[in-house]
Design an enzyme around this catalytic site. Sequence first.
Site, PDB file in Angstrom:
ATOM      1  N   TRP A 130      -1.940  10.464  -9.487  1.00 53.03           N
ATOM      2  CA  TRP A 130      -2.571   9.187  -9.838  1.00 53.03           C
ATOM      3  C   TRP A 130      -3.027   9.278 -11.299  1.00 53.03           C
ATOM      4  O   TRP A 130      -3.586  10.287 -11.712  1.00 53.03           O
ATOM      5  CB  TRP A 130      -3.772   8.947  -8.907  1.00 53.03           C
ATOM      6  N   ASP A 211      -7.702  14.149  -1.945  1.00 49.19           N
ATOM      7  CA  ASP A 211      -7.961  12.746  -2.221  1.00 49.19           C
ATOM      8  C   ASP A 211      -7.284  11.937  -1.108  1.00 49.19           C
ATOM      9  O   ASP A 211      -6.071  12.045  -0.920  1.00 49.19           O
ATOM     10  CB  ASP A 211      -7.383  12.370  -3.598  1.00 49.19           C
ATOM     11  N   LYS A 246      -8.874   0.284   0.416  1.00 47.97           N
ATOM     12  CA  LYS A 246      -7.593  -0.233   0.913  1.00 47.97           C
ATOM     13  C   LYS A 246      -7.663  -0.511   2.410  1.00 47.97           C
ATOM     14  O   LYS A 246      -7.252  -1.570   2.858  1.00 47.97           O
ATOM     15  CB  LYS A 246      -6.457   0.752   0.651  1.00 47.97           C
TER      16      LYS A 246
HETATM   17  C1  LMR Z   1      -3.858   2.283  -7.919  1.00 46.71           C
HETATM   18  O1  LMR Z   1      -3.442   3.442  -8.011  1.00 46.71           O
HETATM   19  O2  LMR Z   1      -3.205   1.310  -8.286  1.00 46.71           O
HETATM   20  C2  LMR Z   1      -5.202   2.013  -7.281  1.00 46.71           C
HETATM   21  O3  LMR Z   1      -5.743   3.186  -6.802  1.00 46.71           O
HETATM   22  C3  LMR Z   1      -6.116   1.263  -8.178  1.00 46.71           C
HETATM   23  C4  LMR Z   1      -6.664   2.084  -9.305  1.00 46.71           C
HETATM   24  O4  LMR Z   1      -7.885   2.121  -9.455  1.00 46.71           O
HETATM   25  O5  LMR Z   1      -5.893   2.685 -10.051  1.00 46.71           O
END
Ligand code: LMR
Length: 403
Positions: A130, A211, A246
């Site tokens: 992420w 996570d 979510k």
């Molecule tokens: C995403 O990965 O799109 C979501 O988790 C929103 C974010 O805060 O990045």
Amino acid sequence: MFENVPAYAGDPILSLNEDFQRDPRGNKVNLSIGVYFDDVGRLPVMRAVQTVEASLLETAAPRSYLPMAGHAGYRDAAQALVFGENHDARRAGRIATLQTLGGSGALKVAADFLRRHVPDAQVWISDPSWENHRVVFEGAGLTVNTYPYYDAATGGLRFEAMRDAIDALPERSVVLLHACCHNPTGVDLNAEQWVELIPVLQRRKLIAFVDMAYQGFGAGLEEDAACVRKLADAGVPLIVASSFSKNFSLYGERCGALSVVCRDAEEAQRVLGQLTFAVRANYSNPPVHGAKLVAGVLSNPSLHSAWESELAEMRQRIKLMRGKIHDGLAGLVDDVLRARYVSQVGMFTYTGLSEQQVEKLRDEHAIYLLRSGRMCIAGLNQQNVGYVASAIASVAGKVGVAK
Ligand code: LMR
């Protein structure tokens, strides 16, 4: 005074989502941010949440500060959902759980805690991960490295390379793992791979940091948390960031939780105290409304089961959309690339589209994906899936894509 402050380049996810909101084109499709939309493109307000909200409005309770660690009922419910109601560690009082500002808040509080109490530890995240993981950990002063994860050639997992890299880490390294619905690739470890990885973490004396932002969007609420429970069973030092953004569709309420599994109840109390200190230093205490909504649903058996059914519908709709786009691309793009739409799991698919192709999709077709090629499948619906498939075919072509 501020003349040397550079312009902010923007966030690869949140700024793009803001660009989408400003886009005036009527045919625009948002496949960028990790948000679940229903089949008519609306952000759902879950029925069980509406019921609790109506009763909260009726009582009109005063808005006092919550304790620094958060709402007691919420903390307990969040812990039970992650670890299972009857997990040994939970019964022994060995888990320190606190309410946080979404999953991001959990990451930040844990990062501050690690920086202060395990200062020599470096963090290892998957390649890719992420986009904000690195930002949060580096922001807390920790060094961030990557371990091999995604195989761009097959659209699958480089499990052996991942395991071997983790097996070579220095003691007390922090290994960031995604419990389910890996963000951004949609590629998860299977049960056998977890069974193989856990002893490596244990033998190398590593800290597992899981996570879990998408519990319930993979195989199911219990199945998605199975790896967390196995890690806790094995006695691996364990930190878990979880989120209701979510699976309760409560994004803006910032409902997250941080849990640290400790050796005994006394250690858990000390850890909880230091996590609480990190909360005070960041934002003092968390907000009350979302916590009451979640606790209200999870503490009432019939609302709890109504919520689970609605979540199951969401999960099934994502699966349906995976099948639809996979079918819609038949004969239009390379079959190896097409297979990813159904082999990858959860909200995201790593399409393999290049930055230029993603740009073309946005400029010429008003379809928004992340620059990395990540697509949020939950933004597809019966009305737009055909349009998205033909737009992808027009930018990617039968020859396939760049990476
Ligand atoms: C995403 O990965 O799109 C979501 O988790 C929103 C974010 O805060 O990045």
